[in-house]
Scaffold this motif. Structure first.
Motif, PDB file in Angstrom:
ATOM      1  N   GLN A  47      42.137  35.881  32.987  1.00  0.00           N
ATOM      2  CA  GLN A  47      41.300  34.394  32.223  1.00  0.00           C
ATOM      3  C   GLN A  47      41.536  33.166  33.016  1.00  0.00           C
ATOM      4  OE1 GLN A  47      43.772  32.645  28.572  1.00  0.00           O
ATOM      5  NE2 GLN A  47      42.195  31.628  28.157  1.00  0.00           N
ATOM      6  N   LEU A  48      43.070  33.020  33.588  1.00  0.00           N
ATOM      7  CA  LEU A  48      43.226  32.165  35.252  1.00  0.00           C
ATOM      8  C   LEU A  48      41.656  32.180  36.265  1.00  0.00           C
ATOM      9  CD1 LEU A  48      44.624  29.742  36.374  1.00  0.00           C
ATOM     10  CD2 LEU A  48      46.811  31.997  37.273  1.00  0.00           C
ATOM     11  N   LEU A  49      41.664  33.580  36.314  1.00  0.00           N
ATOM     12  CA  LEU A  49      41.134  33.767  37.631  1.00  0.00           C
ATOM     13  C   LEU A  49      40.166  33.805  37.331  1.00  0.00           C
ATOM     14  CD1 LEU A  49      42.644  36.937  39.550  1.00  0.00           C
ATOM     15  CD2 LEU A  49      42.696  34.990  40.259  1.00  0.00           C
ATOM     16  N   GLY A  50      38.965  33.663  35.958  1.00  0.00           N
ATOM     17  CA  GLY A  50      38.075  33.032  35.669  1.00  0.00           C
ATOM     18  C   GLY A  50      37.260  31.660  35.513  1.00  0.00           C
ATOM     19  N   VAL A  51      38.491  31.519  34.671  1.00  0.00           N
ATOM     20  CA  VAL A  51      38.618  29.333  34.939  1.00  0.00           C
ATOM     21  C   VAL A  51      38.428  29.642  36.619  1.00  0.00           C
ATOM     22  CG1 VAL A  51      39.644  27.438  34.186  1.00  0.00           C
ATOM     23  CG2 VAL A  51      39.328  29.755  32.548  1.00  0.00           C
ATOM     24  N   GLN A  52      39.214  29.053  37.161  1.00  0.00           N
ATOM     25  CA  GLN A  52      38.919  29.199  38.556  1.00  0.00           C
ATOM     26  C   GLN A  52      37.109  29.573  39.581  1.00  0.00           C
ATOM     27  OE1 GLN A  52      40.612  27.229  39.994  1.00  0.00           O
ATOM     28  NE2 GLN A  52      42.985  27.600  39.439  1.00  0.00           N
ATOM     29  N   ALA A  53      37.074  30.499  39.080  1.00  0.00           N
ATOM     30  CA  ALA A  53      35.714  31.289  39.627  1.00  0.00           C
ATOM     31  C   ALA A  53      34.510  30.475  39.126  1.00  0.00           C
ATOM     32  CB  ALA A  53      36.110  32.511  39.335  1.00  0.00           C
ATOM     33  N   ALA A  54      34.736  30.065  37.886  1.00  0.00           N
ATOM     34  CA  ALA A  54      33.333  29.497  36.751  1.00  0.00           C
ATOM     35  C   ALA A  54      33.170  28.004  37.395  1.00  0.00           C
ATOM     36  CB  ALA A  54      33.861  29.708  35.519  1.00  0.00           C
ATOM     37  N   ASP A 247      42.464  43.703  50.198  1.00  0.00           N
ATOM     38  CA  ASP A 247      41.635  42.352  50.810  1.00  0.00           C
ATOM     39  C   ASP A 247      41.292  42.700  52.188  1.00  0.00           C
ATOM     40  OD1 ASP A 247      44.201  42.472  51.598  1.00  0.00           O
ATOM     41  OD2 ASP A 247      44.684  40.441  51.114  1.00  0.00           O
ATOM     42  N   LEU A 248      41.634  41.639  53.193  1.00  0.00           N
ATOM     43  CA  LEU A 248      40.608  41.845  54.502  1.00  0.00           C
ATOM     44  C   LEU A 248      42.389  42.800  55.700  1.00  0.00           C
ATOM     45  CD1 LEU A 248      39.058  41.769  56.799  1.00  0.00           C
ATOM     46  CD2 LEU A 248      39.970  39.573  57.601  1.00  0.00           C
ATOM     47  N   ARG A 249      43.543  41.655  54.750  1.00  0.00           N
ATOM     48  CA  ARG A 249      44.297  42.123  55.397  1.00  0.00           C
ATOM     49  C   ARG A 249      45.106  44.414  54.564  1.00  0.00           C
ATOM     50  NH1 ARG A 249      48.711  37.535  54.923  1.00  0.00           N
ATOM     51  NH2 ARG A 249      47.090  37.579  52.739  1.00  0.00           N
ATOM     52  N   GLY A 250      44.095  44.402  53.941  1.00  0.00           N
ATOM     53  CA  GLY A 250      44.971  46.008  53.419  1.00  0.00           C
ATOM     54  C   GLY A 250      45.742  45.895  52.412  1.00  0.00           C
ATOM     55  N   ASP A 251      45.757  44.891  51.590  1.00  0.00           N
ATOM     56  CA  ASP A 251      46.558  44.417  50.337  1.00  0.00           C
ATOM     57  C   ASP A 251      46.302  44.556  48.785  1.00  0.00           C
ATOM     58  OD1 ASP A 251      48.563  43.728  52.617  1.00  0.00           O
ATOM     59  OD2 ASP A 251      48.688  41.815  52.503  1.00  0.00           O
ATOM     60  N   ALA A 252      46.577  45.288  47.779  1.00  0.00           N
ATOM     61  CA  ALA A 252      45.441  45.290  46.799  1.00  0.00           C
ATOM     62  C   ALA A 252      45.845  43.956  46.086  1.00  0.00           C
ATOM     63  CB  ALA A 252      46.754  46.025  46.205  1.00  0.00           C
ATOM     64  N   VAL A 253      44.308  43.342  46.024  1.00  0.00           N
ATOM     65  CA  VAL A 253      44.527  41.868  45.269  1.00  0.00           C
ATOM     66  C   VAL A 253      43.689  42.369  43.774  1.00  0.00           C
ATOM     67  CG1 VAL A 253      44.708  41.295  47.572  1.00  0.00           C
ATOM     68  CG2 VAL A 253      42.210  42.012  46.567  1.00  0.00           C
ATOM     69  N   ALA A 254      44.186  41.196  42.899  1.00  0.00           N
ATOM     70  CA  ALA A 254      43.438  41.123  41.470  1.00  0.00           C
ATOM     71  C   ALA A 254      42.136  40.227  41.985  1.00  0.00           C
ATOM     72  CB  ALA A 254      43.874  41.484  40.531  1.00  0.00           C
ATOM     73  N   ALA A 255      40.585  40.871  40.785  1.00  0.00           N
ATOM     74  CA  ALA A 255      40.018  39.765  41.664  1.00  0.00           C
ATOM     75  C   ALA A 255      38.814  39.116  40.457  1.00  0.00           C
ATOM     76  CB  ALA A 255      38.602  39.697  42.415  1.00  0.00           C
ATOM     77  N   VAL A 256      38.253  38.287  39.963  1.00  0.00           N
ATOM     78  CA  VAL A 256      37.188  37.086  39.301  1.00  0.00           C
ATOM     79  C   VAL A 256      35.982  37.721  39.605  1.00  0.00           C
ATOM     80  CG1 VAL A 256      36.940  36.432  36.923  1.00  0.00           C
ATOM     81  CG2 VAL A 256      38.879  38.044  37.324  1.00  0.00           C
ATOM     82  N   ALA A 257      34.688  37.405  39.698  1.00  0.00           N
ATOM     83  CA  ALA A 257      33.733  36.740  40.077  1.00  0.00           C
ATOM     84  C   ALA A 257      33.165  35.686  39.460  1.00  0.00           C
ATOM     85  CB  ALA A 257      32.605  37.587  40.790  1.00  0.00           C
ATOM     86  N   ALA A 258      32.377  34.914  40.156  1.00  0.00           N
ATOM     87  CA  ALA A 258      31.639  33.942  38.646  1.00  0.00           C
ATOM     88  C   ALA A 258      30.123  34.055  39.324  1.00  0.00           C
ATOM     89  CB  ALA A 258      32.190  32.312  38.547  1.00  0.00           C
ATOM     90  N   GLU A 259      28.848  33.800  38.824  1.00  0.00           N
ATOM     91  CA  GLU A 259      27.961  33.721  39.677  1.00  0.00           C
ATOM     92  C   GLU A 259      27.508  32.280  40.129  1.00  0.00           C
ATOM     93  OE1 GLU A 259      26.041  36.021  41.438  1.00  0.00           O
ATOM     94  OE2 GLU A 259      27.524  37.722  40.150  1.00  0.00           O
ATOM     95  N   VAL A 260      26.680  31.764  41.691  1.00  0.00           N
ATOM     96  CA  VAL A 260      26.272  30.343  41.805  1.00  0.00           C
ATOM     97  C   VAL A 260      25.028  30.293  41.698  1.00  0.00           C
ATOM     98  CG1 VAL A 260      26.023  28.295  43.514  1.00  0.00           C
ATOM     99  CG2 VAL A 260      28.032  30.176  43.295  1.00  0.00           C
ATOM    100  N   ALA A 261      24.410  30.129  40.147  1.00  0.00           N
ATOM    101  CA  ALA A 261      23.413  30.174  39.988  1.00  0.00           C
ATOM    102  C   ALA A 261      21.699  28.965  41.096  1.00  0.00           C
ATOM    103  CB  ALA A 261      22.070  29.471  38.097  1.00  0.00           C
ATOM    104  N   THR A 266      27.639  34.607  44.941  1.00  0.00           N
ATOM    105  CA  THR A 266      28.878  34.861  43.993  1.00  0.00           C
ATOM    106  C   THR A 266      30.124  34.453  44.540  1.00  0.00           C
ATOM    107  OG1 THR A 266      27.725  37.593  44.155  1.00  0.00           O
ATOM    108  CG2 THR A 266      29.912  36.862  43.130  1.00  0.00           C
ATOM    109  N   VAL A 267      31.060  33.418  43.659  1.00  0.00           N
ATOM    110  CA  VAL A 267      32.346  33.223  43.845  1.00  0.00           C
ATOM    111  C   VAL A 267      33.117  33.904  43.852  1.00  0.00           C
ATOM    112  CG1 VAL A 267      34.298  31.240  43.660  1.00  0.00           C
ATOM    113  CG2 VAL A 267      31.679  31.268  43.672  1.00  0.00           C
ATOM    114  N   VAL A 268      33.509  34.333  44.210  1.00  0.00           N
ATOM    115  CA  VAL A 268      35.193  35.964  43.992  1.00  0.00           C
ATOM    116  C   VAL A 268      36.074  35.051  43.790  1.00  0.00           C
ATOM    117  CG1 VAL A 268      36.733  38.121  44.740  1.00  0.00           C
ATOM    118  CG2 VAL A 268      33.776  37.486  44.447  1.00  0.00           C
ATOM    119  N   VAL A 269      37.245  34.834  43.124  1.00  0.00           N
ATOM    120  CA  VAL A 269      38.926  34.436  43.153  1.00  0.00           C
ATOM    121  C   VAL A 269      39.790  35.445  42.957  1.00  0.00           C
ATOM    122  CG1 VAL A 269      40.412  33.057  42.169  1.00  0.00           C
ATOM    123  CG2 VAL A 269      37.747  32.025  42.306  1.00  0.00           C
TER     124      VAL A 269
END
Length: 603
Positions: A47-54, A247-261, A266-269
Motif C-alpha cells: 500500500q505504501l509503495l503503491g501510493v508513492q508510485a501512483a 537492485d543495481l548494487r545486488g541488494d534484494a528490494v521490494a518494488a511496486v510500479a505505476a504507469e504514466v498514461a 513506468t514509475v517504480v518505487v
C-alpha cells in the motif's frame, strides 16, 4: 480391545513424546505468527509503495501534459502566407514558462515548417520543410497529441519529442523537444524509509529519471539499465501486488510500479527488503531461538525412547533383508507386546505366503514351458498333473523347419539371423498357442509340436492339419519380406499320426514332456523331405482327414530309417485361408481330390 492395544503400544510412546515436547506448539505458533506478520507487513508495504508510485506517476503526467497544454496555446489562430512575428514572441515566452522545452517547431495547416526556435542552435523562419509524413505528426493528427520514444542527447541526457495538433486543420501543429532531466525533481522528492526511492523507465526500459542523476546520464549503457528493467519485468509478472528483485548494487528490494498514461512510462518505487521486512526478521529470529530450545529438549526425550526401540527395528531390518533375498523360511521373533510384535507376525505370514506363491509360480512356469497356456492353467486349477504320466496314445506329431537356413546363417550378420529367428518363432508360436497345441521343443530353426497329448482333443488329425496350414500361411507371408531383403529361405512341414508313448522324462531337477515312437521319426523325416511351401503327411493321417481337406498323393518315398518306401501325401497349400463349406470342405476341390486317396494310401 483396540483402545487397550493402542495405550500399551507405540501409540502411548509417541503420545508421551508429542505431549512433553514443546517444540511442536512453539513451532506452529511461531510459524503462524511469522506468516501472518509477513502478509500484514507485505500488505502495508504494498500500500505504501503503491501510493508513492501512483503519486509520482500523477506528478509526471501533470508535468508532461502541462507542457502539452502550453504548446496548445501557440496553435490557436489560423496561419497566413505572411511571416508571423507574434508567434516567434510567443515561442520565446514559452521558453521562460517551460524550462524543460529545448526547441519548438511550428507547422502550418499543410504541416510545413514555418518557424523553428531553439535555446541552443540556429532559428529557422519559413523553411517550408514538409513534416506531414513525420510518423509523430501523423500520430498526432489521429490522437491530437503524440509522444516520441526517448532519445539521448549527446549520449546521456534523455530527450523526448511532443507533437500537438490543433483542433482545426487551419491552426496547424507544433513539435517540441523536451529535456527530461527536470523530472529528477519529482523523483528525488520520493523517500520510503531510509533507503527507499523511485525511478522512471520508458517503454523500451531505458532509465529516464533516478535520484542519482549520474545513472540517468549513463542511460545509454546496457549494464546500467538492465537491473532496472529486470525489476519492472518482475512487477509485470507479479500483477497488482508488489514484487521482489535485485537492485543495481545486488541488494534484494521490494518494488511496486505505476504507469504514466500518454508517454507509456513506468514509475517504480522500491525499498530494500532488509529495511522493509526488518520487523519480520526480528520476530523470525525470536521464533528460531524458541524452536532450537524446544527441539533440543524434545530430542533428549526422543533419544531415550529411541534406544528402547532400536533392538526390534534392527531385528525387523535383518529379517526383511533375509526374506527379500529369498529366504522365505526365515521367521522374525519379537516379543514386545506392541505394534512391532504384530508387524513381525505380519512379516512371518507374508513370508509363508511368498513361499507358497513361489512354489506355485515355479510350477506354472515349468508347465508353460511345454504346454499351451490353457493346458497349464487347467492343470494348475485342478491340481492334478496325472495327465503328464507316461502312457500309450494316438497322437499327431508336427515337425517344421526353415529351408536354406544353414547357408543363410553362415553368410548373414548375427543381428539378421537373430531377427529372422525371432520373427519366425513369434509367428509360429502364435499359431501353436491359438490352437492349444503342445510345443515339445525347438532347436535352431526346427520345431516339434504334439496334438492330442497330454490333453485329448476332438479330431486331432484335422486340428493338426489346420495348424500346419496356418503356419505355412503365416511363414510364407514372412518370407515375402525376407526375399525383399535378399534372404533365400523356405519353409517345410511334415506331420504324421499314430500311436506313441508320451509322458515326462528327465531327472529330479529337470523334466520335459515328450513323445517317443516311430510316428515321431516319420514326422521328422517327412519334414526333412518337404520342399518350401509343402506340407507332407503320412497315409494314416491322410485317411483320417479324408475329403475334409484338399489332399493329393505324392507317391512312395524312401525315408531315412525306414526300410520300405513310405506313401507320402501333400496338402494343397492355399495362400491365405481357403473357402470352406459347412462341413469344412473346399467346394471347388474336395470331391475331385477325394478319389485320389485310397485306404492303403496309394494314389
Amino acid at each position: 480391545m483396540i483402545v487397550r492395544d493402542r495405550l500399551s503400544g507405540l501409540f502411548r510412546k509417541y503420545f508421551l513424546i508429542l505431549f512433553v515436547a514443546v517444540s511442536a506448539p512453539v513451532a506452529i505458533s511461531g510459524l503462524v505468527e511469522a506468516r501472518f506478520s509477513y502478509w500484514d507487513q507485505r500488505a502495508r508495504l504494498d500500500q505504501l509503495l503503491g501510493v508513492q508510485a501512483a503519486s509520482a506517476a500523477s506528478e509526471i503526467h501533470d508535468f508532461i501534459f502541462g507542457i502539452a497544454d502550453q504548446l496548445g496555446w501557440l496553435i490557436q489562430t489560423p496561419w497566413t502566407s505572411q511571416p508571423d512575428e507574434g508567434r516567434k514572441t510567443d515561442a520565446l515566452r514559452l521558453f521562460r514558462q517551460a524550462p524543460a522545452v529545448v526547441s519548438l517547431t511550428l507547422l502550418d495547416n499543410n504541416f510545413k515548417e514555418r518557424l523553428h526556435v531553439a535555446r541552443i542552435g540556429l532559428n529557422r523562419i519559413d523553411s517550408q520543410i514538409d513534416r506531414s509524413d513525420d510518423p509523430l505528426v501523423r500520430t498526432a493528427q489521429s490522437n491530437r497529441i503524440a509522444f516520441s520514444a526517448i532519445s539521448l542527447n549527446r549520449g546521456s541526457e534523455p530527450y523526448m519529442t511532443i507533437a500537438v495538433v490543433g483542433n482545426r486543420r487551419a491552426v496547424g501543429g507544433i513539435i517540441a523537444e523536451v529535456n527530461l532531466k527536470l523530472i529528477w525533481n519529482v523523483i528525488a522528492a520520493i523517500k520510503v524509509g531510509n533507503a527507499g526511492h523511485a525511478f522512471v523507465l520508458d517503454r523500451a526500459g531505458w532509465l529516464i529519471a533516478h535520484p542519482d542523476i549520474s545513472l540517468v546520464l549513463r542511460g545509454a549503457e546496457e549494464a546500467t539499465s538492465r537491473p532496472f528493467r529486470a525489476i519492472r519485468d518482475k512487477i509485470s509478472n507479479a500483477g497488482p501486488s508488489l514484487a521482489t528483485g535485485v537492485d543495481l548494487r545486488g541488494d534484494a528490494v521490494a518494488a511496486v510500479a505505476a504507469e504514466v498514461a500518454g508517454p507509456d512510462w513506468t514509475v517504480v518505487v522500491q525499498q530494500p527488503l532488509s529495511e522493509a521486512f526488518a520487523p519480520i526478521y526480528r520476530a523470525f529470529w525470536r521464533t528460531i531461538s524458541l524452536l532450537v530450545i524446544g527441539t533440543l529438549f524434545a530430542g533428549l526425550l526422543a533419544y531415550a525412547l529411541a534406544r528402547k526401540m532400536t533392538s526390534p527395528i534392527r531385528i525387523l531390518e535383518e529379517g526383511t533383508k533375509r526374506i527379500g533375498s529369498g529366504d522365505f523360511g526365515h521367521r522374525i521373533s519379537i516379543q514386545t507386546g506392541d505394534e512391532f510384535q504384530r508387524l513381525a507376525n505380519a512379516f512371518n505370514q507374508m513370508s509363508s505366503q511368498l513361499a507358497l506363491a513361489q512354489q506355485h509360480q515355479q510350477q506354472i512356469e515349468r508347465l508353460k514351458r511345454f504346454f499351451a497356456p490353457q493346458v497349464a492353467d487347467l492343470i494348475d486349477k485342478s491340481g492334478d498333473d496325472s495327465v503328464l504320466d507316461g502312457r500309450r496314445t494316438e497322437v499327431v506329431v508336427i515337425f517344421c523347419d526353415l529351408r536354406g537356413f544353414t547357408a543363410f546363417s553362415a553368410e548373414a550378420a548375427p543381428e539378421q539371423v537373430i531377427q529372422v529367428l525371432s520373427d519366425y518363432y513369434e509367428a509360429v508360436g502364435r499359431v501353436i498357442t491359438q490352437h492349444e497345441a503342445t510345443l515339445i521343443n525347438f532347436t535352431g530353426d526346427g520345431l516339434m509340436v504334439l496334438v492330442n497329448a497330454p490333453v485329448a482333443v476332438s479330431e486331432p488329425e484335422l486340428k493338426a492339419l489346420d495348424i500346419s496350414i496356418e503356419m505355412q500361411n503365416t511363414v510364407q507371408l514372412l518370407m515375402n519380406d525376407w526375399r525383399i531383403c535378399g534372404f533365400n529361405i523356405g519353409f517345410g512341414v511334415g506331420l504324421a499320426s499314430g500311436a506313441a508313448t508320451v509322458g515326462r522324462i528327465g531327472y529330479q531337477d529337470r523334466f520335459d514332456y515328450t513323445a517317443i515312437g516311430s510316428v515321431v521319426n516319420l514326422a521328422s523325416r517327412l519334414c526333412a523331405s518337404a520342399a518350401d511351401g509343402e506340407i507332407l503327411l503320412n497315409a494314416e493321417l491322410a485317411e483320417a482327414i479324408g475329403c475334409r481337406r484338399a489332399i493329393s498323393a505324392r507317391g512312395n518315398r524312401r525315408l531315412k530309417g525306414f526300410g520300405d518306401a513310405v506313401p507320402v501325401f501333400n496338402v494343397a497349400f492355399p495362400r491365405g485361408k481357403p473357402a470352406m463349406n459347412k462341413a469344412g470342405r473346399r467346394n471347388d476341390e474336395c470331391h475331385e481330390l477325394c478319389a485320389s486317396i485310397t485306404p492303403n494310401g496309394d494314389a
